[in-house]
Scaffold this motif. Structure first.
Motif, PDB file in Angstrom:
ATOM      1  N   ALA A 143       7.975   0.665  -6.152  1.00  0.00           N
ATOM      2  CA  ALA A 143       6.523   0.457  -6.175  1.00  0.00           C
ATOM      3  C   ALA A 143       6.159  -0.614  -7.199  1.00  0.00           C
ATOM      4  N   PRO A 144       5.224  -1.486  -6.857  1.00  0.00           N
ATOM      5  CA  PRO A 144       4.748  -2.448  -7.851  1.00  0.00           C
ATOM      6  C   PRO A 144       3.816  -1.758  -8.831  1.00  0.00           C
ATOM      7  N   ASP A 145       3.399  -2.466  -9.853  1.00  0.00           N
ATOM      8  CA  ASP A 145       2.382  -1.964 -10.757  1.00  0.00           C
ATOM      9  C   ASP A 145       1.047  -2.243 -10.075  1.00  0.00           C
ATOM     10  N   TYR A 146       0.327  -1.208  -9.671  1.00  0.00           N
ATOM     11  CA  TYR A 146      -0.918  -1.402  -8.936  1.00  0.00           C
ATOM     12  C   TYR A 146      -2.052  -1.759  -9.891  1.00  0.00           C
ATOM     13  N   LYS A 147      -1.823  -2.804 -10.669  1.00  0.00           N
ATOM     14  CA  LYS A 147      -2.789  -3.292 -11.648  1.00  0.00           C
ATOM     15  C   LYS A 147      -2.756  -4.811 -11.639  1.00  0.00           C
ATOM     16  N   VAL A 161       0.837  -1.199   0.000  1.00  0.00           N
ATOM     17  CA  VAL A 161       0.000   0.000   0.000  1.00  0.00           C
ATOM     18  C   VAL A 161       0.869   1.246   0.000  1.00  0.00           C
ATOM     19  N   GLN A 162       0.405   2.247  -0.748  1.00  0.00           N
ATOM     20  CA  GLN A 162       1.075   3.548  -0.791  1.00  0.00           C
ATOM     21  C   GLN A 162       0.002   4.599  -1.023  1.00  0.00           C
ATOM     22  N   GLY A 163      -0.304   5.383   0.020  1.00  0.00           N
ATOM     23  CA  GLY A 163      -1.398   6.339  -0.102  1.00  0.00           C
ATOM     24  C   GLY A 163      -2.691   5.600  -0.374  1.00  0.00           C
ATOM     25  N   GLU A 164      -3.403   5.999  -1.427  1.00  0.00           N
ATOM     26  CA  GLU A 164      -4.647   5.326  -1.800  1.00  0.00           C
ATOM     27  C   GLU A 164      -4.397   4.071  -2.619  1.00  0.00           C
ATOM     28  N   LYS A 165      -3.237   3.959  -3.223  1.00  0.00           N
ATOM     29  CA  LYS A 165      -2.945   2.820  -4.099  1.00  0.00           C
ATOM     30  C   LYS A 165      -2.635   1.577  -3.277  1.00  0.00           C
ATOM     31  N   LEU A 215      -2.194  -3.086  -3.549  1.00  0.00           N
ATOM     32  CA  LEU A 215      -2.202  -4.392  -4.195  1.00  0.00           C
ATOM     33  C   LEU A 215      -2.433  -5.387  -3.072  1.00  0.00           C
ATOM     34  N   LEU A 216      -3.442  -6.248  -3.204  1.00  0.00           N
ATOM     35  CA  LEU A 216      -3.866  -7.108  -2.108  1.00  0.00           C
ATOM     36  C   LEU A 216      -4.161  -8.511  -2.617  1.00  0.00           C
ATOM     37  N   HIS A 217      -3.726  -9.517  -1.843  1.00  0.00           N
ATOM     38  CA  HIS A 217      -4.101 -10.902  -2.133  1.00  0.00           C
ATOM     39  C   HIS A 217      -4.637 -11.513  -0.849  1.00  0.00           C
ATOM     40  N   ALA A 218      -5.913 -11.903  -0.867  1.00  0.00           N
ATOM     41  CA  ALA A 218      -6.540 -12.525   0.299  1.00  0.00           C
ATOM     42  C   ALA A 218      -7.892 -13.095  -0.114  1.00  0.00           C
ATOM     43  N   ALA A 241      -6.555  -4.663  -6.603  1.00  0.00           N
ATOM     44  CA  ALA A 241      -5.583  -3.583  -6.776  1.00  0.00           C
ATOM     45  C   ALA A 241      -6.330  -2.297  -7.101  1.00  0.00           C
ATOM     46  N   TYR A 242      -5.681  -1.189  -6.767  1.00  0.00           N
ATOM     47  CA  TYR A 242      -6.225   0.129  -7.101  1.00  0.00           C
ATOM     48  C   TYR A 242      -5.058   1.020  -7.467  1.00  0.00           C
ATOM     49  N   ASP A 243      -5.106   1.610  -8.666  1.00  0.00           N
ATOM     50  CA  ASP A 243      -3.993   2.428  -9.158  1.00  0.00           C
ATOM     51  C   ASP A 243      -4.236   3.924  -9.008  1.00  0.00           C
ATOM     52  N   GLY A 244      -5.282   4.275  -8.255  1.00  0.00           N
ATOM     53  CA  GLY A 244      -5.634   5.682  -8.092  1.00  0.00           C
ATOM     54  C   GLY A 244      -6.811   6.078  -8.942  1.00  0.00           C
TER      55      GLY A 244
END
Length: 199
Positions: free
Chosen positions: A183-187, A61-65, A67-70, A76-79
């Motif tokens: 940062a990963p690709d938030y996609k 997580v970074q700010g609003e962005k 990447l989640l696996h559960a 994911a959310y890229d903004g």
């Protein structure tokens, strides 16, 4: 030396500590805007009528962005776009999420929103290594009774988030949280998956 010096010194020290404690939450949010947090986690859900259930996952997580696996899903959310992939159906859904949907997916973002309309208290652990931040919503019609966040003082690292509702409690414990440089690709892209584009 005048007699007021010693009590004044103690009061000043107390006030400095108070300022430090009351800025833990704002420091946490600032840190999450500027740095990339990556962690494994477990979520335990307990309710009065059922056995506790525990799930494992990981997130970045970074700010609003984020990447989640559960829960057998990737999110994911890229903004701008929310990506939700369900392994069971091999379906990738793309959408422009509402604020509420973002808060349901990202508890740290939810904590930031909740803080604006809650009574906030911060209490240092006896060892001084962590602070427990408690948010109690001013709106008593909400299902949320309180949110607790335990934050490690030395690096503003969240290590536990607990949401207490009327009928259940959800506790997220972070395992090996760290700040990363890249940062990963938030996609999310899944070759061959059915794409449900709701944008």
């Amino acid at each position: 030396m005048p007699p007021y010096k010693e009590p004044y010194g103690k009061i000043l020290t107390f006030m400095k500590l108070l300022v430090i404690f009351l800025t833990v939450l704002s420091s946490l949010f600032s840190t999450l805007e500027e740095h990339i947090l990556q962690s494994d986690f477990t979520i335990t859900i307990t309710s009065k009528d059922a056995q506790p259930m525990t799930y494992a996952g990981n997130f970045t997580v970074q700010g609003e962005k984020f990447l989640l696996h559960a829960f057998g899903m990737d999110a994911a959310y890229d903004g701008e776009t929310m990506y939700l992939y369900q392994e069971e159906t091999d379906e990738l859904t793309l959408s422009h999420p509402t604020t509420e949907e973002l808060h349901q997916t990202n508890p740290l973002l939810f904590a930031k929103a909740l803080a604006a309309s809650s009574k906030v208290t911060e209490k240092a652990a006896a060892d001084g290594k962590t602070v427990l931040v408690t948010l109690i919503p001013e709106d008593k019609t909400t299902d949320i009774e309180r949110m607790n966040l335990r934050v490690r003082v030395r690096d503003n690292m969240p290590i536990m988030i607990e949401i207490k509702e009327h009928n259940r409690t959800s506790t997220m414990r972070l395992g090996n949280p760290k700040f990363i440089e890249t940062a990963p690709d938030y996609k999310i892209e899944k070759e061959g998956a059915y794409v449900n584009d709701l944008r």
